[in-house]
Design a protein around this motif. Structure first.
Motif, PDB file in Angstrom:
ATOM      1  N   ALA A  59       0.830  -1.210   0.000  1.00  0.00           N
ATOM      2  CA  ALA A  59       0.000   0.000   0.000  1.00  0.00           C
ATOM      3  C   ALA A  59       0.860   1.254   0.000  1.00  0.00           C
ATOM      4  O   ALA A  59       0.544   2.240  -0.688  1.00  0.00           O
ATOM      5  CB  ALA A  59      -0.934  -0.006   1.209  1.00  0.00           C
ATOM      6  N   ALA A  60       1.961   1.252   0.744  1.00  0.00           N
ATOM      7  CA  ALA A  60       2.865   2.408   0.764  1.00  0.00           C
ATOM      8  C   ALA A  60       3.499   2.615  -0.604  1.00  0.00           C
ATOM      9  O   ALA A  60       3.630   3.750  -1.073  1.00  0.00           O
ATOM     10  CB  ALA A  60       3.937   2.221   1.830  1.00  0.00           C
ATOM     11  N   ARG A  61       3.908   1.533  -1.243  1.00  0.00           N
ATOM     12  CA  ARG A  61       4.488   1.639  -2.597  1.00  0.00           C
ATOM     13  C   ARG A  61       3.473   2.208  -3.582  1.00  0.00           C
ATOM     14  O   ARG A  61       3.796   3.053  -4.408  1.00  0.00           O
ATOM     15  CB  ARG A  61       4.985   0.279  -3.063  1.00  0.00           C
ATOM     16  N   GLU A  62       2.242   1.741  -3.503  1.00  0.00           N
ATOM     17  CA  GLU A  62       1.188   2.228  -4.399  1.00  0.00           C
ATOM     18  C   GLU A  62       0.912   3.709  -4.154  1.00  0.00           C
ATOM     19  O   GLU A  62       0.763   4.494  -5.096  1.00  0.00           O
ATOM     20  CB  GLU A  62      -0.081   1.407  -4.208  1.00  0.00           C
ATOM     21  N   ALA A  63       0.857   4.122  -2.897  1.00  0.00           N
ATOM     22  CA  ALA A  63       0.631   5.535  -2.574  1.00  0.00           C
ATOM     23  C   ALA A  63       1.764   6.401  -3.111  1.00  0.00           C
ATOM     24  O   ALA A  63       1.527   7.485  -3.661  1.00  0.00           O
ATOM     25  CB  ALA A  63       0.490   5.725  -1.061  1.00  0.00           C
ATOM     26  N   ALA A  64       3.011   5.934  -2.991  1.00  0.00           N
ATOM     27  CA  ALA A  64       4.157   6.684  -3.518  1.00  0.00           C
ATOM     28  C   ALA A  64       4.085   6.787  -5.028  1.00  0.00           C
ATOM     29  O   ALA A  64       4.345   7.851  -5.601  1.00  0.00           O
ATOM     30  CB  ALA A  64       5.459   6.023  -3.082  1.00  0.00           C
ATOM     31  N   SER A  65       3.714   5.711  -5.692  1.00  0.00           N
ATOM     32  CA  SER A  65       3.587   5.731  -7.157  1.00  0.00           C
ATOM     33  C   SER A  65       2.507   6.708  -7.606  1.00  0.00           C
ATOM     34  O   SER A  65       2.695   7.457  -8.568  1.00  0.00           O
ATOM     35  CB  SER A  65       3.267   4.329  -7.679  1.00  0.00           C
ATOM     36  N   MET A  66       1.385   6.700  -6.897  1.00  0.00           N
ATOM     37  CA  MET A  66       0.299   7.621  -7.243  1.00  0.00           C
ATOM     38  C   MET A  66       0.722   9.071  -7.027  1.00  0.00           C
ATOM     39  O   MET A  66       0.412   9.947  -7.846  1.00  0.00           O
ATOM     40  CB  MET A  66      -0.941   7.297  -6.420  1.00  0.00           C
ATOM     41  N   ALA A  67       1.433   9.342  -5.946  1.00  0.00           N
ATOM     42  CA  ALA A  67       1.890  10.705  -5.667  1.00  0.00           C
ATOM     43  C   ALA A  67       2.863  11.176  -6.739  1.00  0.00           C
ATOM     44  O   ALA A  67       2.767  12.312  -7.213  1.00  0.00           O
ATOM     45  CB  ALA A  67       2.548  10.769  -4.289  1.00  0.00           C
ATOM     46  N   ARG A  68       3.802  10.308  -7.133  1.00  0.00           N
ATOM     47  CA  ARG A  68       4.748  10.679  -8.195  1.00  0.00           C
ATOM     48  C   ARG A  68       4.023  10.972  -9.498  1.00  0.00           C
ATOM     49  O   ARG A  68       4.338  11.926 -10.191  1.00  0.00           O
ATOM     50  CB  ARG A  68       5.771   9.559  -8.405  1.00  0.00           C
ATOM     51  N   ALA A  69       3.049  10.150  -9.845  1.00  0.00           N
ATOM     52  CA  ALA A  69       2.299  10.345 -11.086  1.00  0.00           C
ATOM     53  C   ALA A  69       1.516  11.654 -11.050  1.00  0.00           C
ATOM     54  O   ALA A  69       1.389  12.339 -12.073  1.00  0.00           O
ATOM     55  CB  ALA A  69       1.360   9.165 -11.317  1.00  0.00           C
ATOM     56  N   ASP A  70       0.981  12.019  -9.897  1.00  0.00           N
ATOM     57  CA  ASP A  70       0.181  13.245  -9.775  1.00  0.00           C
ATOM     58  C   ASP A  70       1.012  14.514  -9.900  1.00  0.00           C
ATOM     59  O   ASP A  70       0.483  15.565 -10.239  1.00  0.00           O
ATOM     60  CB  ASP A  70      -0.583  13.259  -8.449  1.00  0.00           C
ATOM     61  N   VAL A  71       2.314  14.429  -9.615  1.00  0.00           N
ATOM     62  CA  VAL A  71       3.171  15.615  -9.704  1.00  0.00           C
ATOM     63  C   VAL A  71       3.288  16.074 -11.155  1.00  0.00           C
ATOM     64  O   VAL A  71       3.271  17.269 -11.443  1.00  0.00           O
ATOM     65  CB  VAL A  71       4.560  15.338  -9.085  1.00  0.00           C
TER      66      VAL A  71
END
Length: 67
Positions: free
Chosen positions: A30-42
């Motif tokens: 879940a932490a990895r997925e949240a980090a991936s989503m945050a990077r994509a949103d930038v």
């Protein structure tokens, strides 16, 4: 007391509390997925990030906290 929940921080009377269940692997995923989503949103280069977590993750993950 048996069956009671113990919180490390104060919880006001009448507050809504949601108890989550998971395995250490689920938390890491879940932490990895949240980090991936945050990077994509930038949408561009990342200049920095502020990350924080609570003691319960450390207690659950132990040596896997860095994962």
């Amino acid at each position: 007391a048996a069956g009671a929940l113990r919180f490390l921080a104060s919880v006001p009377d009448g507050a809504l509390v949601r108890v989550m269940e998971g395995t250490p692997s689920m938390l890491v995923d879940a932490a990895r997925e949240a980090a991936s989503m945050a990077r994509a949103d930038v949408g561009g280069p990342i200049g920095g990030a502020l990350l924080f977590d609570c003691i319960s993750r450390y207690l659950m993950l132990g040596d896997r906290l860095g994962d």
